[in-house]
Design a protein around this motif. Structure first.
Motif, PDB file in Angstrom:
ATOM      1  N   UNK A  52       1.171  -1.673  -0.152  1.00 53.41           N
ATOM      2  CA  UNK A  52       0.256   0.253  -0.085  1.00 53.41           C
ATOM      3  C   UNK A  52       0.532   1.506  -0.055  1.00 53.41           C
ATOM      4  N   UNK A  53       0.438   2.388  -0.544  1.00 53.04           N
ATOM      5  CA  UNK A  53       1.371   3.353  -0.574  1.00 53.04           C
ATOM      6  C   UNK A  53       0.986   4.050   0.909  1.00 53.04           C
ATOM      7  N   UNK A  54       1.491   3.635   1.684  1.00 51.73           N
ATOM      8  CA  UNK A  54       1.619   3.888   3.329  1.00 51.73           C
ATOM      9  C   UNK A  54       3.032   5.328   3.816  1.00 51.73           C
ATOM     10  N   UNK A  55       2.356   6.517   4.160  1.00 50.28           N
ATOM     11  CA  UNK A  55       3.446   7.697   4.530  1.00 50.28           C
ATOM     12  C   UNK A  55       3.977   6.521   5.500  1.00 50.28           C
ATOM     13  N   UNK A  56       5.379   6.436   5.401  1.00 47.12           N
ATOM     14  CA  UNK A  56       6.378   6.039   6.613  1.00 47.12           C
ATOM     15  C   UNK A  56       7.348   6.879   6.480  1.00 47.12           C
ATOM     16  N   UNK A  57       7.956   7.912   6.547  1.00 45.56           N
ATOM     17  CA  UNK A  57       9.424   8.121   6.760  1.00 45.56           C
ATOM     18  C   UNK A  57      10.203   7.816   7.447  1.00 45.56           C
TER      19      UNK A  57
ATOM     20  N   UNK B 108      -0.172  17.205  10.275  1.00 46.81           N
ATOM     21  CA  UNK B 108      -0.851  16.777  11.619  1.00 46.81           C
ATOM     22  C   UNK B 108      -1.755  16.037  11.647  1.00 46.81           C
ATOM     23  N   UNK B 109      -1.801  14.776  10.639  1.00 49.73           N
ATOM     24  CA  UNK B 109      -2.356  13.560  10.982  1.00 49.73           C
ATOM     25  C   UNK B 109      -1.367  12.261  11.641  1.00 49.73           C
ATOM     26  N   UNK B 110      -0.162  12.964  11.567  1.00 49.63           N
ATOM     27  CA  UNK B 110       1.162  12.602  11.305  1.00 49.63           C
ATOM     28  C   UNK B 110       0.399  11.338  13.207  1.00 49.63           C
ATOM     29  N   UNK B 111       0.488   9.980  12.980  1.00 47.90           N
ATOM     30  CA  UNK B 111       0.202   8.888  14.109  1.00 47.90           C
ATOM     31  C   UNK B 111       0.973   9.234  14.828  1.00 47.90           C
ATOM     32  N   UNK B 112       2.595   8.593  14.925  1.00 49.59           N
ATOM     33  CA  UNK B 112       3.383   8.627  15.705  1.00 49.59           C
ATOM     34  C   UNK B 112       5.066   9.156  15.120  1.00 49.59           C
TER      35      UNK B 112
ATOM     36  N   UNK C 109       8.804   9.999  20.654  1.00 45.29           N
ATOM     37  CA  UNK C 109       9.231  11.328  20.799  1.00 45.29           C
ATOM     38  C   UNK C 109       8.065  12.184  20.916  1.00 45.29           C
ATOM     39  N   UNK C 110       6.970  11.810  20.624  1.00 40.12           N
ATOM     40  CA  UNK C 110       5.044  12.698  20.260  1.00 40.12           C
ATOM     41  C   UNK C 110       5.359  12.777  21.793  1.00 40.12           C
ATOM     42  N   UNK C 111       4.969  11.580  23.013  1.00 38.66           N
ATOM     43  CA  UNK C 111       4.709  11.720  24.311  1.00 38.66           C
ATOM     44  C   UNK C 111       5.575  12.175  25.250  1.00 38.66           C
ATOM     45  N   UNK C 112       6.700  11.670  24.723  1.00 36.70           N
ATOM     46  CA  UNK C 112       8.066  13.132  25.072  1.00 36.70           C
ATOM     47  C   UNK C 112       7.779  14.163  24.957  1.00 36.70           C
ATOM     48  N   UNK C 113       7.273  14.710  24.305  1.00 36.22           N
ATOM     49  CA  UNK C 113       7.526  16.382  23.569  1.00 36.22           C
ATOM     50  C   UNK C 113       6.216  16.631  24.296  1.00 36.22           C
ATOM     51  N   UNK C 114       5.393  15.706  24.183  1.00 34.25           N
ATOM     52  CA  UNK C 114       3.834  16.613  24.933  1.00 34.25           C
ATOM     53  C   UNK C 114       3.979  16.815  26.490  1.00 34.25           C
ATOM     54  N   UNK C 115       4.346  15.623  27.138  1.00 33.88           N
ATOM     55  CA  UNK C 115       4.779  16.266  28.458  1.00 33.88           C
ATOM     56  C   UNK C 115       5.584  17.182  28.865  1.00 33.88           C
ATOM     57  N   UNK C 116       6.576  17.495  27.936  1.00 33.89           N
ATOM     58  CA  UNK C 116       7.825  18.673  27.994  1.00 33.89           C
ATOM     59  C   UNK C 116       8.005  19.713  27.322  1.00 33.89           C
ATOM     60  N   UNK C 117       9.108  19.928  26.215  1.00 32.69           N
ATOM     61  CA  UNK C 117       8.920  21.164  25.539  1.00 32.69           C
ATOM     62  C   UNK C 117       7.658  21.464  25.084  1.00 32.69           C
TER      63      UNK C 117
ATOM     64  N   UNK D 113       8.574   8.154  11.172  1.00 32.59           N
ATOM     65  CA  UNK D 113       7.813   9.152  11.588  1.00 32.59           C
ATOM     66  C   UNK D 113       6.601   8.074  10.290  1.00 32.59           C
ATOM     67  N   UNK D 114       5.513   8.183  11.004  1.00 31.06           N
ATOM     68  CA  UNK D 114       4.402   6.745  10.570  1.00 31.06           C
ATOM     69  C   UNK D 114       3.387   7.715  10.729  1.00 31.06           C
ATOM     70  N   UNK D 115       1.934   7.681   9.375  1.00 29.95           N
ATOM     71  CA  UNK D 115       0.936   7.954   9.291  1.00 29.95           C
ATOM     72  C   UNK D 115      -0.078   7.243   8.944  1.00 29.95           C
ATOM     73  N   UNK D 116      -1.096   7.185   8.782  1.00 26.94           N
ATOM     74  CA  UNK D 116      -2.363   6.792   8.778  1.00 26.94           C
ATOM     75  C   UNK D 116      -3.158   6.857   7.239  1.00 26.94           C
ATOM     76  N   UNK D 117      -2.232   8.351   6.633  1.00 22.83           N
ATOM     77  CA  UNK D 117      -2.222   8.626   5.128  1.00 22.83           C
ATOM     78  C   UNK D 117      -1.584   7.653   3.994  1.00 22.83           C
ATOM     79  N   UNK D 118      -2.488   7.814   2.948  1.00 27.08           N
ATOM     80  CA  UNK D 118      -2.100   6.686   2.108  1.00 27.08           C
ATOM     81  C   UNK D 118      -1.858   8.443   0.874  1.00 27.08           C
TER      82      UNK D 118
END
Length: 687
Positions: free
Chosen positions: A494-499, A524-528, A563-571, A618-623
């Motif tokens: 599938x043409x999945x976004x996974x950078x 901004x639809x980035x999942x993780x 990184x998302x969780x760490x950023x959300x509770x930090x900077x 960096x993982x996205x749900x979008x195609x």
């Protein structure tokens, strides 16, 4: 082992197009190398592989039809979707077809190219008729938790303990009967166990060496892990071999998993008994298996390739150019010896240039003129990685778990013949090359995880070879081994976004090393956004900050960080919200990963390492684009019907049980205006 005192590509195309090809003729033109060498060879092979794949799956022919029907926008969309999935984001590209404009171009924002490769291919146009195309306009896929069992070396010592203070003086271990030692008592060595999904360790073991340099017996030992005693009597040490007056013994012991604590600092020390002034320790390794998890898009297929465990030692035989040695089985402790075997001695240059196969998974062997030493005791293991049915490769890496007196390592990938070019080997890592000055030629530069993503060839079978060796400046041809090594390839059709953004393997001449990783949050639809970490086997601490200074993590070495969780509770620089519920802010970000290693007496070398297995995903749900299939037929309706059926079959293959027919779109185009021969040129370059 060293007597000195200082001592985890060509990707191929998105297999989404089903094409019935009636006639194909291929002419592969001479290529235009600008810079020679392995990097250029790899870039050239990438160009050839991309062209071959895009021709085989019909992408080139479909784009030509759109160009000929004055729909350059759709032609570019098809080409760039395929090229973006095939070509690493560090490589720029430009594809031109038969003079059609505009070309498919992505210069990655660079300016001056340092390496250029060009591939040219001529495809035959389709016969007069119709191209049918069927789209499934799905915008995103679901996400799922993926748990993986991983094995890593938690701590490793490789050297003579008597090369370090205080054991180098007086009566050595007899006077200082602890590892570590402090003022007449023990001193703990701290090591870390990564966080796990289950909160537990699946299994763990240590191996410990005893050596007597005057043909003596082994000592006894008490290995203390988190205040839990693991007594090793003298008769529990297994005799391995004797070389000159050096007698080597080994013990392997299972550890109760409950005695290890994931996600924090653990401690160990060793107390020696029954020692004399000739006793020494040449190696100690602690290895564990545990479970980690991450969220991945549905449709990602992850395949694991387990290498065969292998260990042993080799030394010059009594006959000229013959080799003797021993093979060791870590699981059973069994040994087998061989004497004066031919064809097991190679110069280092001969080995890396010719890649002899008789030593792979079979015999330890002797290397001469190795970097940093005259001799080495070595082993090699190899595994085929079957990418023939892989989708676009999103992630690929190899995990290496050395044990014993290993001083150096090398990882190589074999690329099969592609596009008329011969097969060749790529060096992915080598201890004496991926290092800085002042490290004793990369001594102790032993990787845990090496990134393979850009070295895999989709549609082909690669091979990964791991070679390790013990440097031998004296009489100590020591045991070296590899256990639970494995390669992992994650791909999707599938043409999945996974950078993915990886660092470069490196070793410093001090106990600290830092590397920056720049990555992009595209939506901004980035999942993780994950950081996978791989450092030296003696890593004590890892600190992760933005280069602007804000801290994300400071603690024991992890396997993976969110990184998302760490950023959300930090900077809150990259996210809005909380750790449990946050969204990402599109932008480019740069993090700095700082690694602090142990002292020389703790691990055998005083250097810090970081490896290419350290990478941001960096993982996205979008195609990236709609899923489609194509077909050629004499009439427009027949072409559409065949393309539609191919699309339905493809979606079921991807795991779609309920297909929303309102998202299916069909179209057809006349193919009679195309020339019989269509030249295609692909330019690749790096900065």
């Amino acid at each position: 082992m060293d007597d000195k005192g200082f001592i985890f590509t060509a990707d191929a195309a998105l297999a989404l197009v089903v094409v019935i090809v009636f006639t194909v003729s291929i002419v592969v033109y001479a290529l235009l190398p600008v810079y020679q060498g392995q990097d250029h060879q790899h870039l050239q092979a990438l160009a050839d592989s991309v062209l071959a794949t895009m021709e085989q799956d019909g992408t080139l022919r479909d784009a030509a039809v759109y160009y000929a029907n004055n729909n350059s926008t759709k032609a570019q969309e098809i080409l760039t979707a395929s090229l973006n999935s095939l070509i690493p984001n560090s490589v720029s590209y430009k594809m031109t077809m038969n003079g059609y404009n505009p070309p498919a171009l992505n210069d990655r924002g660079g300016t001056v190219a340092t390496d250029v490769a060009t591939g040219v291919r001529i495809i035959s146009g389709p016969r007069e008729g119709w191209l049918g195309r069927s789209f499934y306009n799905l915008k995103e896929v679901g996400l799922m938790q993926q748990d993986t069992n991983v094995t890593t070396t938690l701590w490793n010592f490789h050297n003579w303990l008597t090369n370090f203070d205080p054991w180098r003086t007086n009566n050595h271990l007899q006077s200082y009967p602890y590892w570590g030692y402090s003022s007449g008592s023990y001193r703990d060595i701290s090591f870390s166990v990564p966080n796990t999904t289950t909160g537990n360790i699946n299994w763990a073991r240590f191996i410990i060496n005893s050596a007597d340099k005057n043909n003596g017996d082994s000592y006894s030992a008490n290995v203390v892990i988190n205040n839990q005693n693991y007594a090793v009597p003298r008769n529990s040490f297994q005799y391995l071999y004797t070389y000159n007056t050096y007698r080597f013994y080994n013990n392997r012991t299972l550890i109760n998993p409950a005695h290890l604590t994931p996600g924090t600092t653990n401690n160990l020390h060793v107390q020696y008994g029954d020692v004399n002034s000739y006793d020494d320790m040449a190696w100690f390794s602690l290895i564990a298996n545990y479970t980690v998890g991450m969220v991945v898009p549905q449709g990602v297929v992850t395949k694991n390739y387990q290498f065969t465990d292998f260990a042993g030692l080799a030394y010059p035989g009594t006959q000229t150019n013959r080799v003797s040695g021993m093979i060791y089985n870590l699981q059973t402790g069994g040994t087998s010896t061989f004497t004066n075997q031919p064809n097991l001695r190679y110069t280092f240059n001969d080995y890396i240039n010719n890649h002899p196969t008789n030593v792979v998974n079979t015999y330890p062997f002797v290397l001469t003129s190795v970097p940093g030493s005259s001799y080495a005791s070595a082993i090699a293991i190899e595994k085929e990685i079957d990418n023939t049915d892989a989708g676009t490769i999103k992630d690929a890496y190899v995990v290496i778990n050395p044990y014993g007196a290993v001083d150096a390592a090398m990882v190589e990938v074999y690329h099969p013949p592609i596009g008329g070019n011969p097969g060749y080997w790529s060096r992915v890592f080598r201890s004496d090359i991926n290092t800085q000055s002042g490290t004793d030629t990369g001594y102790g530069n032993l990787p845990g995880v090496i990134n393979l993503k850009d070295y895999m060839d989709r549609g082909y079978v690669n091979k990964v070879r791991i070679t390790i060796w013990d440097r031998v400046p004296g009489n100590d041809f020591d045991l070296v081994g590899l256990t639970n090594c494995y390669a992992v390839v994650s791909s999707s059709k599938l043409p999945i976004w996974w950078d993915e953004y990886a660092t470069v393997s490196d070793q410093s001449s001090t106990t600290q090393i830092s590397k920056d990783i720049t990555y992009e949050i595209r939506s901004n639809e980035t999942k993780e956004a994950y950081l996978f970490f791989s450092g030296g086997l003696d890593t004590k601490n890892v600190r992760v900050t933005y280069t602007s200074g804000e801290q994300l993590y400071d603690g024991p070495p992890p396997y993976i960080l969110n990184l998302g969780e760490l950023d959300a509770v930090g900077p809150k620089k990259m996210t809005n919200g909380t750790a449990a519920n946050h969204t990402y802010i599109p932008n480019n970000y740069t993090i700095r990963v700082r690694v602090t290693s142990g002292a020389g007496w703790e691990s055998g070398d005083p250097y810090a390492e970081i490896f290419s297995g350290t990478r941001v995903a960096v993982i996205y749900p979008a195609l990236e684009h709609a899923v489609w299939s194509t077909s050629y037929a004499p009439t427009a309706q027949q072409a559409i019907d065949e393309a539609y059926q191919a699309l339905m079959d493809r979606l079921k293959q991807y795991g779609f049980e309920r297909i929303d027919q309102s998202l299916v779109f069909n179209e057809s185009m006349y193919t009679g205006d195309l020339p019989n021969s269509i030249p295609v040129r692909l330019d690749l370059w790096t900065y």
